[in-house]
Design an enzyme around this catalytic site. Sequence first.
Site, PDB file in Angstrom:
ATOM      1  N   ASP A  42       2.502   9.864   5.463  1.00  0.00           N
ATOM      2  CA  ASP A  42       2.169  11.252   5.161  1.00  0.00           C
ATOM      3  C   ASP A  42       1.576  11.914   6.407  1.00  0.00           C
ATOM      4  OD1 ASP A  42       1.752  13.521   3.725  1.00  0.00           O
ATOM      5  OD2 ASP A  42       0.243  12.712   2.375  1.00  0.00           O
ATOM      6  N   ASP A  49      -3.222   4.107  13.753  1.00  0.00           N
ATOM      7  CA  ASP A  49      -4.016   5.088  14.512  1.00  0.00           C
ATOM      8  C   ASP A  49      -3.486   5.206  15.944  1.00  0.00           C
ATOM      9  OD1 ASP A  49      -4.872   2.464  14.842  1.00  0.00           O
ATOM     10  OD2 ASP A  49      -6.946   2.980  15.258  1.00  0.00           O
ATOM     11  N   TYR A  99      -1.569   6.099  -3.037  1.00  0.00           N
ATOM     12  CA  TYR A  99      -1.438   7.280  -3.891  1.00  0.00           C
ATOM     13  C   TYR A  99      -1.166   6.903  -5.342  1.00  0.00           C
ATOM     14  CZ  TYR A  99      -1.189  10.061   0.401  1.00  0.00           C
ATOM     15  OH  TYR A  99      -1.471  10.648   1.605  1.00  0.00           O
ATOM     16  N   LYS A 121      -2.273  -1.218   9.470  1.00  0.00           N
ATOM     17  CA  LYS A 121      -3.602  -1.512  10.026  1.00  0.00           C
ATOM     18  C   LYS A 121      -3.945  -2.955   9.659  1.00  0.00           C
ATOM     19  CE  LYS A 121      -6.621   1.067  11.249  1.00  0.00           C
ATOM     20  NZ  LYS A 121      -7.221   1.200  12.597  1.00  0.00           N
ATOM     21  N   ASP A 140       3.606  14.423   9.484  1.00  0.00           N
ATOM     22  CA  ASP A 140       3.121  15.779   9.767  1.00  0.00           C
ATOM     23  C   ASP A 140       2.816  15.960  11.256  1.00  0.00           C
ATOM     24  OD1 ASP A 140       3.421  16.609   7.206  1.00  0.00           O
ATOM     25  OD2 ASP A 140       1.352  17.241   6.903  1.00  0.00           O
TER      26      ASP A 140
END
Length: 368
Positions: free
Chosen positions: A250, A226, A142, A193, A254
Amino acid sequence: MTSYKLLMLPGDGIGPEVAREVEKLTTFMTTKGVAKFEIDTDLVGGAAYDAHGVAITDAAMAKAQSADAVLFGAVGGPKWANVPYEHRPEAGLLRLRKEMELFANLRPAVCYPALADASSLKREIIEGLDIMIVRELTGGVYFGEPKEIVTLENGQKRAVDTQVYTTFEIERIARVAFDLAKVRGNKVTSTEKHNVMRSGVLWKQVVSNIHSKEYPEVELDHHLADACGMQLVRWPKQYDVIVCDNLFGDMLSDVAAMLTGSLGMLPSASLGAPNANGKRKALYEPVHGSAPDIAGKGLANPIAMIGSFGMALRYSFGLVQQADMVEKAIANVLAAGLRTKDIATHGQATIATSQMGDAIVAEFGKLI
Ligand code: NAD
């Protein structure tokens, strides 16, 4: 008795409505001699823009920097849709996060037994769930440079975001996760990852090094981000503390949030680095926004805000027992069947924001 400096920034929409319910609790705690607070209040977001032409003033920023903790409500709403970009309500929150250097975002996902049926997952999968997502908040993709969209010679466009992390940034967020695990379930799951990203390779190495050097007594495992998303909806109770970068955090926070039902139930904390006395700058806020659709109607659930105050008791003021009591009061009120509209199941009677606040204060009083 120590007095704790709390800056309240209620903001816009339902922010002031839910902040009022926290003030009932702080007043009650002070009156009963449970804890003493020095409370200051200021404007942020659209409310600050209307009064001062900016989303937060320098004076309010100075108060935030010197407070033991900041309790933030919510900002934004259609009224400020056309204000200049740099003064939009969210700019107040971003300035607070940036200037207070709040690099660690903590989001607990707790499923109260009384609300297990409000989750989209089966009761046995989420009942008793208590996990903590620790997300790196000031680095990663970001913020990494270059960050741009360029036009190529052939007329095509090319967009670039840069995922970048340094050892220092990974070490400090890892320490937050390990320290939390020590006072919880003693287990950290680090997610990245490393199979496809160099930043993931470094992330895994650095977390492993900090673990073996400083926290060998804490259990550590590594999940690909993932796979972690998949496990969160398959069997979330396998986790205690999950530590992740800004982007994966992020998304995973959620996913974890939705395990527990309504947005109105979710508190959060954002912490800075400890100073020489071990104190951290800190901002606590509900995950939800200003909810313009229900603002002013007495429909807002104040539990996320009260829970955020509970986190301030635990992480900024060291009042662990009192924090436990706030959580227990919330659990008891829910177990007694009290519901604001957002957490009511079909046909269940509902109560207003202020009634929920009153009930939690009354329940807290029984636990003293
Ligand atoms: P929102 O979180 O405000 O609302 C989403 C939905 O959840 C709405 O239907 C709302 O009524 C409901 N809801 C939210 N909190 C609730 C509560 N405590 N009790 C009961 N129901 C609740 O998100 P949105 O609608 O996407 O955004 C509204 C405004 O809030 C926008 O201006 C947005 O930019 C802003 N926002 C601010 C923050 C923040 O201040 N940190 C975060 C998210 C959105």
